[in-house]
Design a protein around this motif. Structure first.
Motif, PDB file in Angstrom:
ATOM      1  N   GLU A 237       0.842  -1.184   0.000  1.00 36.47           N
ATOM      2  CA  GLU A 237       0.000   0.000   0.000  1.00 36.47           C
ATOM      3  C   GLU A 237       0.886   1.247   0.000  1.00 36.47           C
ATOM      4  OE1 GLU A 237      -3.699   1.936   2.519  1.00 36.47           O
ATOM      5  OE2 GLU A 237      -2.431   0.438   3.479  1.00 36.47           O
ATOM      6  N   ALA A 238       0.550   2.205  -0.851  1.00 33.33           N
ATOM      7  CA  ALA A 238       1.320   3.441  -0.928  1.00 33.33           C
ATOM      8  C   ALA A 238       0.944   4.352   0.235  1.00 33.33           C
ATOM      9  CB  ALA A 238       1.077   4.141  -2.249  1.00 33.33           C
ATOM     10  N   LYS A 239       1.944   5.009   0.796  1.00 38.25           N
ATOM     11  CA  LYS A 239       1.717   5.915   1.919  1.00 38.25           C
ATOM     12  C   LYS A 239       1.961   7.369   1.537  1.00 38.25           C
ATOM     13  CE  LYS A 239       1.013   2.565   4.839  1.00 38.25           C
ATOM     14  NZ  LYS A 239      -0.320   2.247   5.271  1.00 38.25           N
ATOM     15  N   ARG A 240       2.869   7.588   0.565  1.00 41.90           N
ATOM     16  CA  ARG A 240       3.220   8.949   0.191  1.00 41.90           C
ATOM     17  C   ARG A 240       3.900   8.944  -1.164  1.00 41.90           C
ATOM     18  NH1 ARG A 240       8.659   9.639   0.430  1.00 41.90           N
ATOM     19  NH2 ARG A 240       9.837   8.168   1.678  1.00 41.90           N
ATOM     20  N   LEU A 241       3.971  10.120  -1.768  1.00 44.22           N
ATOM     21  CA  LEU A 241       4.744  10.284  -2.990  1.00 44.22           C
ATOM     22  C   LEU A 241       6.225  10.261  -2.648  1.00 44.22           C
ATOM     23  CD1 LEU A 241       2.772  13.239  -4.627  1.00 44.22           C
ATOM     24  CD2 LEU A 241       2.745  10.840  -5.345  1.00 44.22           C
ATOM     25  N   LEU A 242       7.034   9.885  -3.613  1.00 43.48           N
ATOM     26  CA  LEU A 242       8.474   9.986  -3.431  1.00 43.48           C
ATOM     27  C   LEU A 242       8.873  11.454  -3.389  1.00 43.48           C
ATOM     28  CD1 LEU A 242       9.772   7.343  -6.013  1.00 43.48           C
ATOM     29  CD2 LEU A 242       9.502   7.040  -3.551  1.00 43.48           C
ATOM     30  N   THR A 243       9.941  11.753  -2.662  1.00 43.62           N
ATOM     31  CA  THR A 243      10.501  13.096  -2.727  1.00 43.62           C
ATOM     32  C   THR A 243      11.164  13.242  -4.092  1.00 43.62           C
ATOM     33  OG1 THR A 243      12.676  12.472  -1.880  1.00 43.62           O
ATOM     34  CG2 THR A 243      10.985  13.058  -0.234  1.00 43.62           C
ATOM     35  N   PRO A 244      11.425  14.463  -4.539  1.00 44.31           N
ATOM     36  CA  PRO A 244      12.109  14.626  -5.828  1.00 44.31           C
ATOM     37  C   PRO A 244      13.438  13.860  -5.883  1.00 44.31           C
ATOM     38  CG  PRO A 244      11.168  16.710  -5.162  1.00 44.31           C
ATOM     39  CD  PRO A 244      10.986  15.754  -4.001  1.00 44.31           C
TER      40      PRO A 244
ATOM     41  N   GLU B 120      14.250  11.107  -4.132  1.00 47.07           N
ATOM     42  CA  GLU B 120      13.930   9.683  -4.202  1.00 47.07           C
ATOM     43  C   GLU B 120      13.487   9.291  -5.604  1.00 47.07           C
ATOM     44  OE1 GLU B 120      12.323   8.766   0.338  1.00 47.07           O
ATOM     45  OE2 GLU B 120      10.970   9.703  -1.117  1.00 47.07           O
ATOM     46  N   GLU B 121      12.734  10.168  -6.245  1.00 44.74           N
ATOM     47  CA  GLU B 121      12.261   9.887  -7.598  1.00 44.74           C
ATOM     48  C   GLU B 121      13.433   9.786  -8.572  1.00 44.74           C
ATOM     49  OE1 GLU B 121       9.209  11.661 -10.954  1.00 44.74           O
ATOM     50  OE2 GLU B 121       9.310  12.619  -8.997  1.00 44.74           O
ATOM     51  N   VAL B 122      14.375  10.722  -8.481  1.00 48.26           N
ATOM     52  CA  VAL B 122      15.563  10.687  -9.351  1.00 48.26           C
ATOM     53  C   VAL B 122      16.348   9.408  -9.106  1.00 48.26           C
ATOM     54  CG1 VAL B 122      17.815  11.767  -9.756  1.00 48.26           C
ATOM     55  CG2 VAL B 122      15.752  13.177  -9.650  1.00 48.26           C
ATOM     56  N   ASN B 123      16.550   9.051  -7.852  1.00 44.53           N
ATOM     57  CA  ASN B 123      17.280   7.827  -7.526  1.00 44.53           C
ATOM     58  C   ASN B 123      16.571   6.588  -8.058  1.00 44.53           C
ATOM     59  OD1 ASN B 123      19.323   9.242  -6.219  1.00 44.53           O
ATOM     60  ND2 ASN B 123      18.375   9.031  -4.202  1.00 44.53           N
ATOM     61  N   TYR B 124      15.254   6.550  -7.932  1.00 48.73           N
ATOM     62  CA  TYR B 124      14.467   5.416  -8.427  1.00 48.73           C
ATOM     63  C   TYR B 124      14.603   5.299  -9.938  1.00 48.73           C
ATOM     64  CZ  TYR B 124      10.519   2.282  -9.190  1.00 48.73           C
ATOM     65  OH  TYR B 124       9.743   1.227  -9.575  1.00 48.73           O
ATOM     66  N   ILE B 125      14.443   6.402 -10.641  1.00 46.84           N
ATOM     67  CA  ILE B 125      14.568   6.389 -12.101  1.00 46.84           C
ATOM     68  C   ILE B 125      15.962   5.966 -12.518  1.00 46.84           C
ATOM     69  CG2 ILE B 125      14.598   7.880 -14.153  1.00 46.84           C
ATOM     70  CD1 ILE B 125      12.255   9.443 -12.791  1.00 46.84           C
ATOM     71  N   ASP B 126      16.982   6.497 -11.854  1.00 39.85           N
ATOM     72  CA  ASP B 126      18.352   6.105 -12.176  1.00 39.85           C
ATOM     73  C   ASP B 126      18.592   4.614 -11.929  1.00 39.85           C
ATOM     74  OD1 ASP B 126      19.062   8.664 -12.937  1.00 39.85           O
ATOM     75  OD2 ASP B 126      20.043   9.162 -11.032  1.00 39.85           O
ATOM     76  N   GLN B 127      18.028   4.086 -10.866  1.00 35.43           N
ATOM     77  CA  GLN B 127      18.232   2.687 -10.508  1.00 35.43           C
ATOM     78  C   GLN B 127      17.506   1.734 -11.458  1.00 35.43           C
ATOM     79  OE1 GLN B 127      17.229   1.752  -6.467  1.00 35.43           O
ATOM     80  NE2 GLN B 127      17.702  -0.408  -6.687  1.00 35.43           N
TER      81      GLN B 127
END
Length: 76
Positions: A57-64, A66-73
């Motif tokens: 279950e999602a609790k929150r949006l990623l921080t900017p 975290e989003e960059v790190n996720y996309i890079d990964q």
């Protein structure tokens, strides 16, 4: 990765296929196509509940950051 091309493809599929929750999906895609992802947690959890989710279950949006790190990964 969520790209305009993928969103348009999803919208095309939605327009040519019968879905029980088509209005919900259309509204979400329209918002995302405008670049507004503030509903992402609600969209995720709505679909998660439709599928009787028990984990993830999602609790929150990623921080900017975290989003960059996720996309890079996962996409680069």
């Amino acid at each position: 990765e969520i790209t305009e091309e993928r969103l348009l493809e999803m919208q095309s599929v939605l327009n040519t296929t019968q879905y029980d929750h088509a209005v919900f999906y259309q509204n979400a895609l329209e918002q995302w196509l405008r670049g507004d992802f503030t509903n992402a947690v609600d969209v995720h959890n709505y679909i998660w509940n439709l599928q009787d989710g028990t984990v993830g279950e999602a609790k929150r949006l990623l921080t900017p950051e975290e989003e960059v790190n996720y996309i890079d990964q996962y996409f680069r």
